[in-house]
Enzyme design. Structure first.
Site, mmCIF file in Angstrom:
data_model
loop_
_atom_site.group_PDB
_atom_site.id
_atom_site.type_symbol
_atom_site.label_atom_id
_atom_site.label_comp_id
_atom_site.label_asym_id
_atom_site.label_seq_id
_atom_site.Cartn_x
_atom_site.Cartn_y
_atom_site.Cartn_z
ATOM 1 N N CYS A 131 0.836 -1.199 0.000
ATOM 2 C CA CYS A 131 0.000 0.000 0.000
ATOM 3 C C CYS A 131 0.873 1.252 0.000
ATOM 4 C CB CYS A 131 -0.910 -0.008 1.232
ATOM 5 S SG CYS A 131 -1.856 1.515 1.442
ATOM 6 N N CYS A 167 0.201 3.245 3.508
ATOM 7 C CA CYS A 167 0.673 2.801 4.828
ATOM 8 C C CYS A 167 1.724 1.692 4.777
ATOM 9 C CB CYS A 167 -0.512 2.333 5.674
ATOM 10 S SG CYS A 167 -1.121 0.682 5.233
ATOM 11 N N ASP A 172 21.371 0.549 -15.689
ATOM 12 C CA ASP A 172 21.184 -0.683 -14.900
ATOM 13 C C ASP A 172 20.259 -1.622 -15.675
ATOM 14 O OD1 ASP A 172 20.396 -2.625 -13.119
ATOM 15 O OD2 ASP A 172 20.013 -1.259 -11.460
#
EC number: 6.3.5.13
Length: 412
Positions: free
Chosen positions: A201, A204, A338
């Site tokens: 998420c 959070c 990269d």
């Protein structure tokens, strides 16, 4: 829209003239379009030039990891139904390239601007857009873009309180989180094939639950908003529930999703979905992408795929086996240096296709294909790879600078 009084100060006019002269010199020297160097010179002479050029335009900004160049083209075509459009159609999407594009048109009503994800907040500040389209966020150029959540956070902070109408993909949790700081958001169910950057998420850090096409966070309740526009098969569903057919010359589901978002943008400017979608049919190729070119008695279709999400979408639209596939990967500055992202791509989807590998980093790609149990040949260049393929169609997939190399070689 602002009045049509000339927004340019004498200093701005000098900056525009100097920028165009430098761009013309760059083109004459065979160093590309000159738009970036021209824009840099112009902005040096007048740092406020981008804001001045934008102030008489109704501006649309388009940003995403994948699909922004194509979506910018689709929106520009749709808005031409309502008035003249200026756009950075060639994909020079940082402030210098954008400034150069806007300086090239004095009579436009709309500015349809593709913006590099990392520059979105700054360009939005300068151009006061009426509408911003946010399509997706996924890993890309790992050496310079850091992680996707940091980009989403920059968007969220930069767009907080924006007066623009935000057209945002309801199926990408990172985009939803970024857009949710804005007071005026129109949600589009455009889908999300690549989910590997959206398992935690963004709000959070909890684990995202993904039942079917839905998503939500079991920890904080952050969840997929209810869309008012949606892609449904070959149709766009508008906020009234009407279904409008999508007819594109561009292939694949991703481009239908781009068309759905573009129709939602066009509606902000009063262009009805039917008119917008009909006009999008005009787009055959975008800066060489999807073009089919004749080369050494073969038909090469040129496909751009810059990161794992892009490769996944591209694999879904290539012709079935035994159509040969040529893969080309570079790792120059514009690609990101990269190449570890190659390990995020599911190359088993190419099983059954004869594969040739070219490009600066062909050996990196060869190791990855070996591990994926694919049969392939490493070639020195495009000419050698094409000679190994039978007459007929060849799918050629390349990342950014490799794609430019290919276009130069085939004269596209």
């Amino acid at each position: 829209m602002a009045g049509n009084s000339d927004p340019l100060t004498p200093r701005a006019k000098i900056a525009v003239t100097a920028g165009k002269a430098v761009a013309a010199a760059s083109r004459a020297a065979g160093r590309g379009s000159g738009s970036v160097i021209g824009g840099r010179v112009a902005l040096k002479l007048d740092p406020d030039l981008l804001a001045r050029l934008a102030q008489n335009l109704d501006v649309v900004l388009v940003s995403a990891t994948n699909g922004k160049t194509t979506t910018t083209r689709l929106i520009a075509e749709a808005l031409r139904a309502a008035g003249p459009v200026v756009s950075n159609a060639l994909g020079a999407n940082m402030p210098a390239g954008i400034t150069s594009a806007l300086a090239g048109s004095s009579d436009a009503r709309y500015g349809v601007i593709e913006v590099d994800e990392k520059y979105l907040a700054g360009v939005a500040r300068d151009t006061a857009p009426k509408c911003i389209a946010l399509l997706n966020l996924s890993r890309d150029q790992l050496d310079r873009a850091a992680e996707t959540r940091m980009l989403a956070e920059a968007w969220r902070e930069g767009l907080a309180g924006s007066k623009a109408v935000i057209i945002a993909n309801a199926d990408d949790p990172l985009v939803v989180w970024a857009a949710s700081s804005s007071p005026n958001v129109v949600w589009v169910a455009a889908g999300q094939m690549w989910k590997d950057d959206a398992w935690s998420c963004p709000s959070c850090g909890g684990v995202m639950q993904r039942p079917g096409d839905d998503w939500f966070c079991g920890e904080c309740g952050f969840r997929r908003p209810t869309p008012s526009w949606a892609l449904s098969g070959d149709h766009v569903l508008d906020p009234h529930g009407s279904a409008w057919p999508i007819h594109l010359q561009l292939p694949g589901r991703a481009n239908k999703a781009n068309a759905a978002s573009s129709a939602a943008v066009a509606a902000v400017f009063g262009v009805p979905p039917q008119v917008a979608l009909e006009r999008m049919y005009q787009v055959q190729a975008v800066a060489g992408r999807y073009d089919v070119v004749q080369f050494q008695q073969r038909d090469l279709r040129l496909l751009l795929a810059k990161n794992p999400a892009g490769w996944l979408e591209t694999f879904s639209l290539i012709d079935p086996p035994p159509t040969p596939v040529i893969l080309s990967v570079n790792a120059r500055g514009a690609d990101g240096t990269d190449t570890s992202w190659l390990w995020d791509v599911d190359y088993t989807r190419l099983t059954g296709h004869p594969i040739c590998v070219i490009g600066d980093r062909k050996l990196d790609l060869a190791v990855r294909l070996e591990v994926a149990n694919q049969h392939f040949q490493v070639c020195e260049n495009l000419d050698q790879a094409v000679q190994l393929c039978p007459p007929g169609r060849i799918e050629v997939i390349a990342n950014y600078t490799a794609f430019q190399d290919l276009r130069r070689r085939v004269g596209n």
